[in-house]
Design a protein around this motif. Structure first.
Motif, mmCIF file in Angstrom:
data_model
loop_
_atom_site.group_PDB
_atom_site.id
_atom_site.type_symbol
_atom_site.label_atom_id
_atom_site.label_comp_id
_atom_site.label_asym_id
_atom_site.label_seq_id
_atom_site.Cartn_x
_atom_site.Cartn_y
_atom_site.Cartn_z
ATOM 1 N N HIS A 77 0.717 -1.226 -0.035
ATOM 2 C CA HIS A 77 -0.039 -0.062 0.090
ATOM 3 C C HIS A 77 1.003 1.174 -0.047
ATOM 4 O O HIS A 77 1.921 1.285 0.574
ATOM 5 C CB HIS A 77 -0.942 -0.021 1.103
ATOM 6 C CG HIS A 77 -2.115 1.074 1.329
ATOM 7 N ND1 HIS A 77 -1.966 2.397 1.539
ATOM 8 C CD2 HIS A 77 -3.317 0.900 0.611
ATOM 9 C CE1 HIS A 77 -3.016 2.683 1.227
ATOM 10 N NE2 HIS A 77 -3.919 1.991 0.881
ATOM 11 N N GLU A 175 -8.585 -5.738 0.804
ATOM 12 C CA GLU A 175 -8.782 -4.818 -0.144
ATOM 13 C C GLU A 175 -7.103 -4.282 -0.599
ATOM 14 O O GLU A 175 -7.044 -4.059 -1.864
ATOM 15 C CB GLU A 175 -9.655 -3.749 -0.099
ATOM 16 C CG GLU A 175 -9.759 -2.611 -1.082
ATOM 17 C CD GLU A 175 -10.238 -3.278 -2.589
ATOM 18 O OE1 GLU A 175 -9.993 -2.511 -3.484
ATOM 19 O OE2 GLU A 175 -10.851 -4.376 -2.345
ATOM 20 N N GLN A 179 -5.591 -4.705 -4.262
ATOM 21 C CA GLN A 179 -4.882 -3.586 -4.903
ATOM 22 C C GLN A 179 -3.454 -3.789 -5.284
ATOM 23 O O GLN A 179 -2.808 -3.611 -6.379
ATOM 24 C CB GLN A 179 -5.076 -2.500 -4.189
ATOM 25 C CG GLN A 179 -6.634 -1.939 -4.237
ATOM 26 C CD GLN A 179 -6.695 -0.438 -3.545
ATOM 27 O OE1 GLN A 179 -5.729 0.241 -3.052
ATOM 28 N NE2 GLN A 179 -8.048 -0.139 -3.258
ATOM 29 N N THR A 182 -2.979 -6.125 -8.264
ATOM 30 C CA THR A 182 -3.188 -5.748 -9.298
ATOM 31 C C THR A 182 -2.284 -4.737 -10.016
ATOM 32 O O THR A 182 -1.982 -4.650 -11.297
ATOM 33 C CB THR A 182 -4.796 -4.876 -9.407
ATOM 34 O OG1 THR A 182 -5.690 -5.886 -8.951
ATOM 35 C CG2 THR A 182 -4.972 -4.254 -10.772
ATOM 36 N N ASN A 183 -1.535 -3.903 -9.131
ATOM 37 C CA ASN A 183 -0.517 -3.026 -9.488
ATOM 38 C C ASN A 183 0.509 -3.786 -10.214
ATOM 39 O O ASN A 183 1.283 -3.395 -10.938
ATOM 40 C CB ASN A 183 -0.242 -2.406 -8.171
ATOM 41 C CG ASN A 183 -1.159 -1.435 -7.757
ATOM 42 O OD1 ASN A 183 -2.028 -0.939 -8.325
ATOM 43 N ND2 ASN A 183 -1.018 -0.686 -6.455
ATOM 44 N N ASN A 189 -7.162 -9.047 -12.219
ATOM 45 C CA ASN A 189 -8.073 -8.394 -11.211
ATOM 46 C C ASN A 189 -8.955 -9.381 -10.671
ATOM 47 O O ASN A 189 -10.272 -9.222 -10.961
ATOM 48 C CB ASN A 189 -8.845 -7.189 -12.362
ATOM 49 C CG ASN A 189 -9.535 -6.314 -11.279
ATOM 50 O OD1 ASN A 189 -9.515 -6.217 -10.338
ATOM 51 N ND2 ASN A 189 -10.639 -5.712 -12.036
#
Length: 217
Positions: A77, A175, A179, A182-183, A189
């Protein structure tokens, strides 16, 4: 010099010989104090390096070990990555800040106390005639010692929340992991369905990292 002598005479109303002693003592003190201040500003409170070998500030980190750590954190993150960067920055400075703090609390304070002691010794011949002057010097010595403690307090790690105190909910951790995945893999996805009996389960930053790593794998 003449202006200084006149100001001393106006302040204490002493005779010419007494004023000359005071002037010489204060001149010696001012010269030493200026040299100390100049050394602190130009040499000591500087980043250590080839041009500043006496600099008190430096960063002590094993840079070769940072790459794998940052690569793992970066995909979790962005905010957590920035937080870790912030922590590493201050941890790298910790040792030099501790040394700088001790330098002001011990070395600088001792040097200033010695200068004031020498000033008082030089003023002893006029102590009986100008007791108020010696009292002012002693007061200044005490205040200067206290200011050294204040300046020393500038060189310390800032008060910030520890990583273990940051709290995330389990659904937030999942979550964030999605993410992050996906990055790293833009074409992937995934949809994650959650059935949790404890959605409010608090996770620390370490717990977040563990959940994110598990889901990423």
């Amino acid at each position: 010099k003449e202006e200084s002598l006149e100001r001393i005479a106006q302040a204490y109303g002493a005779n010419a010989s007494t004023i000359e002693i005071v002037y010489q003592a204060l001149s010696n003190f001012t010269r030493k104090h200026a040299a100390l201040s100049d050394d602190l500003v130009k040499e000591r409170v500087q980043i250590y390096g080839p041009t500043k070998p006496n600099g008190l500030l430096y960063c002590s980190l094993a840079y070769q070990q940072l790459a794998p750590a940052f690569s793992n954190v970066a995909r979790i993150h962005l905010l957590y990555f920035l937080y870790v960067c912030y922590r590493f920055f201050w941890l790298g400075l910790r040792r030099s800040l501790e040394e700088a703090r001790l330098y002001f609390k011990e070395t600088v304070q001792t040097q200033i106390q010695e200068m004031f002691s020498e000033l008082l010794e030089e003023l002893q011949p006029v102590a009986a005639e100008l007791p108020a002057l010696l009292t002012a010097v002693q007061t200044s010595a005490t205040l200067s010692a206290a200011q050294c403690d204040v300046v020393a307090g500038w060189f310390q790690l800032p008060n910030h929340q520890d990583a273990s105190q940051q709290v995330f909910k389990i659904d937030q951790a999942i979550e964030i992991a999605r993410q992050a995945t996906t990055n790293v893999y833009p074409g992937f996805n995934p949809e994650i369905k959650m059935e949790l009996d404890c959605e409010d389960l608090p996770l620390s930053g370490v717990g977040l990292s563990a959940v994110a790593d598990c889901l990423f794998v």
